[in-house]
Design an enzyme around this catalytic site. Structure first.
Site, PDB file in Angstrom:
ATOM      1  N   ASN A  87      -7.348 -16.846  -3.623  1.00  0.00           N
ATOM      2  CA  ASN A  87      -7.421 -17.044  -5.071  1.00  0.00           C
ATOM      3  C   ASN A  87      -7.879 -18.477  -5.335  1.00  0.00           C
ATOM      4  OD1 ASN A  87      -6.560 -16.154  -7.944  1.00  0.00           O
ATOM      5  ND2 ASN A  87      -5.585 -18.157  -7.683  1.00  0.00           N
ATOM      6  N   GLU A  88      -8.995 -18.634  -6.025  1.00  0.00           N
ATOM      7  CA  GLU A  88      -9.495 -19.955  -6.448  1.00  0.00           C
ATOM      8  C   GLU A  88      -9.356 -20.984  -5.338  1.00  0.00           C
ATOM      9  OE1 GLU A  88      -7.896 -21.106 -10.225  1.00  0.00           O
ATOM     10  OE2 GLU A  88      -8.635 -19.302 -11.208  1.00  0.00           O
ATOM     11  N   TRP A 144      -3.969 -11.506 -17.213  1.00  0.00           N
ATOM     12  CA  TRP A 144      -3.087 -12.578 -16.716  1.00  0.00           C
ATOM     13  C   TRP A 144      -2.179 -12.975 -17.849  1.00  0.00           C
ATOM     14  CZ3 TRP A 144      -2.166 -13.970 -11.898  1.00  0.00           C
ATOM     15  CH2 TRP A 144      -1.341 -15.090 -11.699  1.00  0.00           C
TER      16      TRP A 144
HETATM   17  C1  GCB Z   1      -5.692 -19.053 -12.621  1.00  0.00           C
HETATM   18  C2  GCB Z   1      -4.839 -18.943 -11.407  1.00  0.00           C
HETATM   19  C3  GCB Z   1      -3.403 -18.594 -11.737  1.00  0.00           C
HETATM   20  C4  GCB Z   1      -2.934 -19.397 -12.918  1.00  0.00           C
HETATM   21  C5  GCB Z   1      -3.818 -19.086 -14.121  1.00  0.00           C
HETATM   22  C6  GCB Z   1      -3.446 -19.899 -15.346  1.00  0.00           C
HETATM   23  O1  GCB Z   1      -6.871 -18.920 -12.588  1.00  0.00           O
HETATM   24  O2  GCB Z   1      -5.349 -18.049 -10.480  1.00  0.00           O
HETATM   25  O3  GCB Z   1      -2.612 -18.818 -10.607  1.00  0.00           O
HETATM   26  O4  GCB Z   1      -1.600 -19.160 -13.217  1.00  0.00           O
HETATM   27  O5  GCB Z   1      -5.142 -19.366 -13.813  1.00  0.00           O
HETATM   28  O6  GCB Z   1      -2.618 -19.456 -16.121  1.00  0.00           O
HETATM   29  O7  GCB Z   1      -3.965 -21.002 -15.492  1.00  0.00           O
END
Ligand code: GCB
Length: 666
Positions: A405-406, A537
């Site tokens: 991930n990233e 998310w």
């Molecule tokens: C992302 C990450 C994640 C973070 C999210 C955020 O891209 O993969 O782990 O929690 O952004 O909320 O900034």
């Protein structure tokens, strides 16, 4: 003739099967003494699962250090020759295990199971076990950094396994020792290879072993059985290997029909059953296509999912089965059909729930942000991937293994390339994937299917920019494209109508803006069926000790539901209106009271027909046509003070409604 006899024995006499089965798993969770190394005098009695950041996981200075769990125990009842193992389902983040003063092993990786044998060290009475746990940042263990709290503790259950001398092994990276490898599956026939890894048999005994496998459907009816004496090598063990075939199988078909089978495997020596393991399995095919998107069992299947973190207030990562079920019920309530289990392997119980509920699962290792250049880091990251795959190989819900991930850092390309090869070698049937936020990263070309974390409307641009993100910025030429993350932060205590996004790192995260971001992002997503999957998310707010924003520091507030799972935010109902089939009507902005001035819009999320509002006794039809199940009223004659609003919809001749009172001050 012999084969026939074995079939008969097992089919006719379930009592004989039960009594011959000597494998035992004994919960080993009670009576532990616990202390942090910084406070050795403060010893408490704990029951596992236990998380030592249950109470401080959202504070910037939460305890990151060593802690010791110790207990004394008597040997379990054993027969001559029995062997004893201890299996930990997960310890955050590394654990040194000692029994009677001898080190059994040291496990690195905070989310996967590990299993050690302790037979030789066991006394009949008064054994001691000490587990030294450490959740400090360690340059040899992924993740080095990430946007979540690194909770410490023995936060999933522990068991003692008592196995006969020769048995199905529990020490193949703590896998169940049984692999169910689907070879083909359609409505007319399904076929799978079954490999059962054995240990503790000498060559002569091995020659007398046979494997009997049977597959039972959801009603318990045996639909296929087979037996073999063929031995091969698999994962460094001797394995009995067979192929099992079912005519006209019921396919595991996502939420609509997650048909499962039970695979029972028996190891038989001569004519005695010596060990038995059961696994829940299913048959399905998954294809992901650059242009057609996600295809389940030959049919296009829009994968609409959420991300999930596993922590809860007051518990950290030591959550119960009831907590898992509550999460699943909320995910089902919005009508999602997939889950990205971010950013690490989740509990075995939750993968089981996903199998049962028909959730398509993205499974991943915690390889987040940073890939330092040291050999031990590479080795432990690879072992975390092997553990994830071997421990979860048989779950029909899992369709991909995510590698990172990233990610950046000096060693990233080399490790990710190796991880991709490992995943293909371990499991040639599932896709590899990853979540990237950098469209120029060379890492993006490595996995089979790609996905991006993108936040138009939050970290950059306006919400409609999702369209550009999908069509221009991220879409690869050949690999299929998914959206692994999108969303916005929100507090249920912050309200307001905004024309552009708030300062994302600031203290004001209005719930209304989060809803707007989801509405507009999702409108763009849903026009593009080539996107193989999308994952909000996040389903739940989660602890991220380093964050200082919104109304609660130490939290990431992008959840559709609050951290305590008590309050769904408005965006939750937006998805519920779009994805779930149960009739529902929800007035957005109910918590936005009192309000005034330009905050005149009323918005309703619903999947019903015939929508209208009753506002202070008068009926109003919505302005224009709905967009993605969102109805609006911009010109209500707001009264000073109390405004009584009821939203009505009709479904199957029944009236469904929601109501609220909003105070309006001009
Ligand atoms: C992302 C990450 C994640 C973070 C999210 C955020 O891209 O993969 O782990 O929690 O952004 O909320 O900034």
């Amino acid at each position: 003739m012999k084969k026939f006899w074995i079939y008969l024995l097992i089919a006719m006499s379930s009592a004989a099967v039960a009594s011959a089965s000597v494998r035992r798993a004994i919960p080993f969770n009670d009576g532990w003494k616990f202390h942090k190394v910084t406070t050795p005098a403060e010893v408490s009695e704990v029951t596992l699962p236990h998380c030592y950041n249950a109470d401080d996981g959202t504070s910037a200075d939460y305890y990151r250090g060593e802690a010791v769990y110790a207990k004394t125990f008597d040997a379990p009842a054993m027969e001559k020759g029995d062997r004893v193992f201890i299996r930990f389902e997960a310890v955050g983040f590394q654990a040194k295990v000692e029994v009677n003063g001898v080190e059994l092993g040291h496990h690195k990786g905070g989310f996967t199971a590990f299993c050690y044998e302790l037979t030789e060290l066991l006394r009949t009475k008064g054994n001691s076990i000490t587990v030294t746990v450490d959740n400090r940042k360690d340059m040899t263990i992924a993740p080095i950094n990430a946007d979540f709290t690194m909770f410490g503790g023995i936060y999933r259950p522990v068991s003692l396994l008592v196995l006969p001398k020769g048995h199905i092994t529990p020490v193949d990276y703590a896998s169940p020792g049984v692999y169910f490898e689907q070879l083909e599956a359609d409505a007319t026939q399904a076929r799978a290879a079954v490999k059962v890894l054995v240990d503790g048999f000498d060559d002569k005994e091995l020659g007398r072993l046979s494997l009997y496998s049977e597959l039972r459907d959801g009603e318990g009816t045996v639909v296929a059985r087979t037996s073999t004496n063929a031995v091969m090598r698999h994962n460094g063990f001797n394995a009995l290997a067979d192929t099992i075939t079912v005519a006209n199988p019921e396919l595991w078909n996502g939420r609509s029909n997650p048909a499962l089978y039970t695979l029972a495997t028996y190891i038989i020596k001569g004519e005695v059953i010596v060990d038995k393991v059961e696994q829940t399995v299913g048959f399905r095919t998954v294809e992901v296509d650059h242009d057609k998107g996600f295809i389940l069992n030959g049919k296009s299947h829009n994968l609409r999912g959420v991300n999930r973190h596993q922590d809860r207030p007051g518990k950290g990562w030591a959550i119960s089965e009831a907590d898992h079920r509550e999460d699943m019920e909320l995910i089902k309530e919005i009508g999602a059909n997939g889950i990205r289990l971010a950013h690490y392997p989740h509990a075995e119980y939750f993968y089981d729930l996903c199998d049962r509920e028909g959730m398509l699962v993205w499974a991943e290792i915690p390889f987040v942000d940073n890939a330092p250049d040291n050999e031990e880091f590479a080795a432990t990251t690879k072992s975390q991937l092997i553990e994830l795959i071997r421990q979860n190989y048989n779950h029909p819900s899992i369709f991909c293994w995510s590698l990172f991930n990233e990610l950046g850092g000096p060693a990233a390309t080399k490790i990710v390339t190796e991880l991709n090869d490992i995943a293909h070698r371990e499991d040639p049937h599932r896709y590899t994937t990853a979540a990237s936020n950098d469209d120029n990263s060379p890492l993006n070309a490595i996995p089979d299917i790609m996905a991006y974390n993108t936040y138009p409307g939050w970290y950059w641009a306006d919400p409609a920019t999702m369209q550009y993100a999908i069509d221009w910025k991220y879409r690869p030429d050949k690999q299929p494209l998914g959206i692994s993350e999108y969303g916005a932060g929100a507090s249920i205590h912050h309200h307001g109508i905004l024309s552009e996004h708030p300062d994302t790192g600031g203290d004001y995260h209005p719930e209304e803006w989060q809803a707007t971001v989801h509405e507009i992002n999702y409108r763009e997503i849903s026009k593009r069926n080539f996107v193989w999957g999308t994952f909000v998310w996040n389903m739940f707010d989660f602890a991220s000790a380093g964050r200082t924003e919104g109304d609660t520091y130490g939290m990431n507030d992008k959840g559709l539901v609050t951290y305590d799972r008590a309050t769904p935010k408005d965006a939750f109902y937006f998805y519920k209106a779009n994805w779930n089939a149960e009739p529902m009507v929800h007035i957005a902005g109910k918590r936005f009271t009192p309000r005034g001035a330009e905050a005149r819009q009323v918005k309703v999320y619903t999947n019903c027909d015939g929508i209208y509002l009753i506002h202070n006794g008068v009926r109003y039809y919505p302005d224009g046509n709905p967009q993605a199940h969102v109805y609006t009223w911009d010109n209500l004659p707001w009264a000073e003070g109390e405004n009584r609003i009821t939203a009505h919809g009709v479904s199957d001749g029944k009236i469904i409604y929601d109501n609220c009172i909003i105070i309006y001050n001009k």
